[in-house]
Scaffold this motif. Structure first.
Motif, PDB file in Angstrom:
ATOM      1  N   MET A  65       0.867  -1.177   0.000  1.00 53.39           N
ATOM      2  CA  MET A  65       0.000   0.000   0.000  1.00 53.39           C
ATOM      3  C   MET A  65       0.902   1.224   0.000  1.00 53.39           C
ATOM      4  SD  MET A  65      -3.015   0.914   2.699  1.00 53.39           S
ATOM      5  CE  MET A  65      -3.947   2.436   2.552  1.00 53.39           C
ATOM      6  N   VAL A  66       0.720   2.104  -0.971  1.00 52.76           N
ATOM      7  CA  VAL A  66       1.553   3.292  -1.109  1.00 52.76           C
ATOM      8  C   VAL A  66       0.679   4.531  -1.077  1.00 52.76           C
ATOM      9  CG1 VAL A  66       3.262   4.513  -2.510  1.00 52.76           C
ATOM     10  CG2 VAL A  66       3.210   2.003  -2.515  1.00 52.76           C
ATOM     11  N   SER A  67       1.014   5.447  -0.185  1.00 49.43           N
ATOM     12  CA  SER A  67       0.311   6.721  -0.120  1.00 49.43           C
ATOM     13  C   SER A  67       1.358   7.819  -0.196  1.00 49.43           C
ATOM     14  CB  SER A  67      -0.469   6.831   1.199  1.00 49.43           C
ATOM     15  OG  SER A  67      -1.155   8.062   1.259  1.00 49.43           O
ATOM     16  N   GLY A  68       1.029   8.921  -0.826  1.00 41.48           N
ATOM     17  CA  GLY A  68       2.022   9.976  -0.956  1.00 41.48           C
ATOM     18  C   GLY A  68       1.403  11.324  -1.197  1.00 41.48           C
ATOM     19  N   GLY A  69       2.237  12.319  -1.208  1.00 42.72           N
ATOM     20  CA  GLY A  69       1.775  13.676  -1.453  1.00 42.72           C
ATOM     21  C   GLY A  69       2.938  14.640  -1.463  1.00 42.72           C
ATOM     22  N   ARG A  70       2.607  15.891  -1.344  1.00 34.39           N
ATOM     23  CA  ARG A  70       3.639  16.917  -1.380  1.00 34.39           C
ATOM     24  C   ARG A  70       3.245  18.047  -0.433  1.00 34.39           C
ATOM     25  NH1 ARG A  70       5.777  19.984  -6.847  1.00 34.39           N
ATOM     26  NH2 ARG A  70       7.578  21.018  -5.884  1.00 34.39           N
ATOM     27  N   ALA A  71       4.140  18.390   0.489  1.00 35.85           N
ATOM     28  CA  ALA A  71       3.900  19.504   1.405  1.00 35.85           C
ATOM     29  C   ALA A  71       4.116  20.826   0.683  1.00 35.85           C
ATOM     30  CB  ALA A  71       4.843  19.400   2.601  1.00 35.85           C
ATOM     31  N   ARG A  72       3.456  21.867   1.167  1.00 34.17           N
ATOM     32  CA  ARG A  72       3.535  23.165   0.493  1.00 34.17           C
ATOM     33  C   ARG A  72       4.814  23.922   0.821  1.00 34.17           C
ATOM     34  NH1 ARG A  72      -2.439  24.931   2.352  1.00 34.17           N
ATOM     35  NH2 ARG A  72      -1.486  24.127   4.264  1.00 34.17           N
ATOM     36  N   ASP A  73       5.340  23.725   2.028  1.00 33.65           N
ATOM     37  CA  ASP A  73       6.515  24.490   2.439  1.00 33.65           C
ATOM     38  C   ASP A  73       7.228  23.747   3.562  1.00 33.65           C
ATOM     39  OD1 ASP A  73       4.984  24.962   4.779  1.00 33.65           O
ATOM     40  OD2 ASP A  73       4.204  26.852   3.967  1.00 33.65           O
ATOM     41  N   ALA A  74       8.308  24.348   4.069  1.00 33.32           N
ATOM     42  CA  ALA A  74       9.131  23.679   5.070  1.00 33.32           C
ATOM     43  C   ALA A  74       8.395  23.499   6.388  1.00 33.32           C
ATOM     44  CB  ALA A  74      10.422  24.463   5.293  1.00 33.32           C
ATOM     45  N   ARG A  75       7.541  24.424   6.776  1.00 33.20           N
ATOM     46  CA  ARG A  75       6.799  24.279   8.025  1.00 33.20           C
ATOM     47  C   ARG A  75       5.831  23.099   7.944  1.00 33.20           C
ATOM     48  NH1 ARG A  75       5.429  26.764  12.899  1.00 33.20           N
ATOM     49  NH2 ARG A  75       7.655  27.315  12.766  1.00 33.20           N
ATOM     50  N   GLU A  76       5.112  23.012   6.853  1.00 28.00           N
ATOM     51  CA  GLU A  76       4.190  21.892   6.684  1.00 28.00           C
ATOM     52  C   GLU A  76       4.951  20.569   6.613  1.00 28.00           C
ATOM     53  OE1 GLU A  76       1.644  21.048   2.982  1.00 28.00           O
ATOM     54  OE2 GLU A  76       0.314  22.180   4.306  1.00 28.00           O
ATOM     55  N   TRP A  77       6.099  20.591   5.955  1.00 24.76           N
ATOM     56  CA  TRP A  77       6.927  19.391   5.837  1.00 24.76           C
ATOM     57  C   TRP A  77       7.407  18.913   7.206  1.00 24.76           C
ATOM     58  CZ3 TRP A  77       8.583  15.938   2.177  1.00 24.76           C
ATOM     59  CH2 TRP A  77       9.715  15.170   2.482  1.00 24.76           C
ATOM     60  N   THR A  78       7.972  19.818   8.003  1.00 24.55           N
ATOM     61  CA  THR A  78       8.502  19.411   9.300  1.00 24.55           C
ATOM     62  C   THR A  78       7.390  18.988  10.256  1.00 24.55           C
ATOM     63  OG1 THR A  78       8.609  21.746   9.956  1.00 24.55           O
ATOM     64  CG2 THR A  78      10.638  20.737   9.137  1.00 24.55           C
ATOM     65  N   ASP A  79       6.230  19.619  10.168  1.00 24.73           N
ATOM     66  CA  ASP A  79       5.098  19.178  10.979  1.00 24.73           C
ATOM     67  C   ASP A  79       4.705  17.749  10.627  1.00 24.73           C
ATOM     68  OD1 ASP A  79       4.819  21.498  12.465  1.00 24.73           O
ATOM     69  OD2 ASP A  79       3.286  22.367  11.163  1.00 24.73           O
ATOM     70  N   LEU A  80       4.690  17.437   9.330  1.00 24.00           N
ATOM     71  CA  LEU A  80       4.335  16.093   8.888  1.00 24.00           C
ATOM     72  C   LEU A  80       5.395  15.081   9.304  1.00 24.00           C
ATOM     73  CD1 LEU A  80       2.435  14.239   7.172  1.00 24.00           C
ATOM     74  CD2 LEU A  80       3.931  14.773   5.236  1.00 24.00           C
ATOM     75  N   MET A  81       6.657  15.400   9.068  1.00 20.59           N
ATOM     76  CA  MET A  81       7.731  14.456   9.356  1.00 20.59           C
ATOM     77  C   MET A  81       7.911  14.227  10.854  1.00 20.59           C
ATOM     78  SD  MET A  81       8.736  13.298   6.524  1.00 20.59           S
ATOM     79  CE  MET A  81       7.408  13.671   5.364  1.00 20.59           C
ATOM     80  N   ALA A  82       7.497  15.186  11.677  1.00 23.98           N
ATOM     81  CA  ALA A  82       7.604  14.999  13.125  1.00 23.98           C
ATOM     82  C   ALA A  82       6.802  13.795  13.589  1.00 23.98           C
ATOM     83  CB  ALA A  82       7.140  16.258  13.857  1.00 23.98           C
ATOM     84  N   GLY A  83       5.724  13.485  12.874  1.00 22.36           N
ATOM     85  CA  GLY A  83       4.908  12.343  13.256  1.00 22.36           C
ATOM     86  C   GLY A  83       5.396  11.013  12.742  1.00 22.36           C
ATOM     87  N   ALA A  84       6.514  11.011  12.019  1.00 21.23           N
ATOM     88  CA  ALA A  84       6.991   9.781  11.385  1.00 21.23           C
ATOM     89  C   ALA A  84       7.681   8.835  12.349  1.00 21.23           C
ATOM     90  CB  ALA A  84       7.938  10.121  10.235  1.00 21.23           C
ATOM     91  N   GLY A  85       8.102   9.308  13.517  1.00 23.77           N
ATOM     92  CA  GLY A  85       8.774   8.429  14.457  1.00 23.77           C
ATOM     93  C   GLY A  85       9.355   9.182  15.626  1.00 23.77           C
ATOM     94  N   PRO A  86       9.873   8.453  16.612  1.00 22.45           N
ATOM     95  CA  PRO A  86      10.372   9.081  17.837  1.00 22.45           C
ATOM     96  C   PRO A  86      11.526  10.053  17.615  1.00 22.45           C
ATOM     97  CG  PRO A  86      10.049   6.730  18.167  1.00 22.45           C
ATOM     98  CD  PRO A  86       9.877   6.983  16.701  1.00 22.45           C
ATOM     99  N   LEU A  87      12.465   9.708  16.733  1.00 18.80           N
ATOM    100  CA  LEU A  87      13.615  10.582  16.535  1.00 18.80           C
ATOM    101  C   LEU A  87      13.222  11.931  15.943  1.00 18.80           C
ATOM    102  CD1 LEU A  87      16.671  11.093  16.596  1.00 18.80           C
ATOM    103  CD2 LEU A  87      16.811   9.991  14.359  1.00 18.80           C
ATOM    104  N   PRO A  88      12.542  11.981  14.783  1.00 22.71           N
ATOM    105  CA  PRO A  88      12.168  13.294  14.250  1.00 22.71           C
ATOM    106  C   PRO A  88      11.230  14.050  15.179  1.00 22.71           C
ATOM    107  CG  PRO A  88      11.121  11.534  12.980  1.00 22.71           C
ATOM    108  CD  PRO A  88      12.144  10.889  13.859  1.00 22.71           C
TER     109      PRO A  88
END
Length: 394
Positions: free
Chosen positions: A324-347
């Motif tokens: 199962m593959v899901s994807g997209g594109r963030a609009r800017d760096a703030r949206e990107w970092t907010d999204l990536m923060a939820g990817a795991g404990p380290l980020p």
């Protein structure tokens, strides 16, 4: 966010690998029916034992209370691979080209070994529990509800039947457990997990045929051949000793019972994701943060050439695999970092620990890094890819 582009794709995976059998062990703890004190997890009330007491050995019924008061996770230490442990491309200690799944678990001198040493000191487990506690209320909605879609697909291919009894290991907020519970009534589902807050969310939906408890997956208190189905939704790579969890799942399943597993397939991350996660460890060092980490082998669990081997070594025969593959594109760096923060404990830990000034600096660096990719279409683009498998107990 214009994030969830119509990229959900599912396809059968060919080429099921096989590898050798070994000894194994994992851990899942904590619940709002339990309390934690000094690293010990205790059953908070006897009603839970009465509810699923019929699943225990007679001897287990007599000693379950004492066990739950005394058990601690068997933990060792992991090495390297901070990035691969949580997201992104494998780190330097990862799998060599053309290696088989069993190569991942052999020391340099050869000879069989366990899947890996249990990868968790108390600090590592605390780190994981803290992460899942912090994200519990937002977990179901992260990335446009991605976890829910993966859970729904896993519950679908697991094919639970009316009257079946199921165990959901690493149940989190209960997404898989509740979906399965609706299909097995009047059968039952027991969910176990580490995070008290995740379990609280799971319990907030009051399905009468579900129960959520704290229990170590490396030493389940259930008698052999208890369950028709065991599920592990996005949990395997986070367990203290994944191989023991698989062995215990095998033990508590009935003959020909099924195990359904979903794992993140990190090798399909985008160049933007790989670039971002490669920068996290230097970022941590720059801010004098030292974080516990898993070994890099775990980044391979979602690979079609690896997962079937892990399941095979624990005594399972894979019958179904799909992606199962899901994807997209963030609009800017703030949206990107907010999204990536939820990817795991380290980020999450790194990004959330930054004050406004350093967060702004990070976002400037992210913009520059995205520009360095060359192709504007690659900037801020992400994929979340999952391998899902169903295996039968041999």
């Amino acid at each position: 966010m214009n994030a969830q582009v119509a990229l959900d794709v599912e396809a059968p995976v060919q080429g099921v690998a096989r590898s050798q059998r070994h000894d194994v062990g994992a851990a899942v703890l904590g619940s709002s029916g339990c309390r934690m004190a000094g690293g010990f997890f205790c059953l908070g009330h006897m009603g839970l034992l009465q509810w699923f007491g019929r699943f225990f050995h007679d001897s287990d019924q007599r000693c379950a209370t004492a066990y739950l008061r005394q058990m601690r996770l068997r933990r060792g230490s992991g090495t390297g691979g901070e990035l691969a442990s949580y997201q992104g491309a494998p780190a330097g200690g990862g799998r060599k080209k053309n290696s088989t799944s069993s190569d991942l678990w052999r020391p340099p001198g050869g000879g069989a070994t366990a899947l890996m040493d249990p990868d968790s000191t108390d600090e590592m487990v605390d780190h994981l529990v803290d992460f899942f506690d912090q994200v519990a209320t937002d977990y179901d909605s992260w990335a446009g509800g991605l976890h829910g879609r993966v859970a729904a697909r896993l519950a679908e291919i697991a094919s639970p039947k009316r009257g079946h009894h199921a165990l959901d290991v690493g149940c989190g907020t209960g997404m898989v457990a509740h979906l399965v519970a609706a299909k097995v009534k009047p059968g039952t589902v027991i969910g176990i997990d580490l995070s008290e807050r995740m379990l609280s969310v799971a319990r907030s939906r009051r399905d009468p045929n579900t129960q959520f408890v704290g229990m170590a997956a490396e030493r389940l208190v259930f008698r052999p051949s208890t369950f028709d189905l065991v599920t592990m939704g996005e949990a395997l790579a986070y367990l203290a000793d994944p191989a023991a969890a698989l062995e215990e799942a095998h033990r508590v399943l009935k003959p020909h019972g099924r195990l359904a597993v979903s794992c993140l397939r990190r090798s399909l991350s985008t160049p933007a994701q790989n670039l971002f996660f490669q920068g996290l460890v230097p970022l941590a060092r720059r801010h004098y943060l030292s974080l516990p980490r898993f070994s890099s082998e775990r980044s391979q669990f979602g690979e079609p050439s690896v997962l079937p081997g892990l399941l095979g070594e624990a005594g399972f025969r894979v019958t179904t695999m799909t992606e199962m593959v899901s994807g997209g594109r963030a609009r800017d760096a703030r949206e990107w970092t907010d999204l990536m923060a939820g990817a795991g404990p380290l980020p999450y830990t790194l990004i959330k620990s930054l004050g406004p000034r350093y967060r702004a600096e990070l976002e400037e660096e992210v913009h520059a890094a995205m520009d360095s990719l060359g192709d504007p279409d690659d900037a801020f683009r992400y994929h979340h890819s999952y391998l899902l498998a169903v295996a039968e107990k041999r």
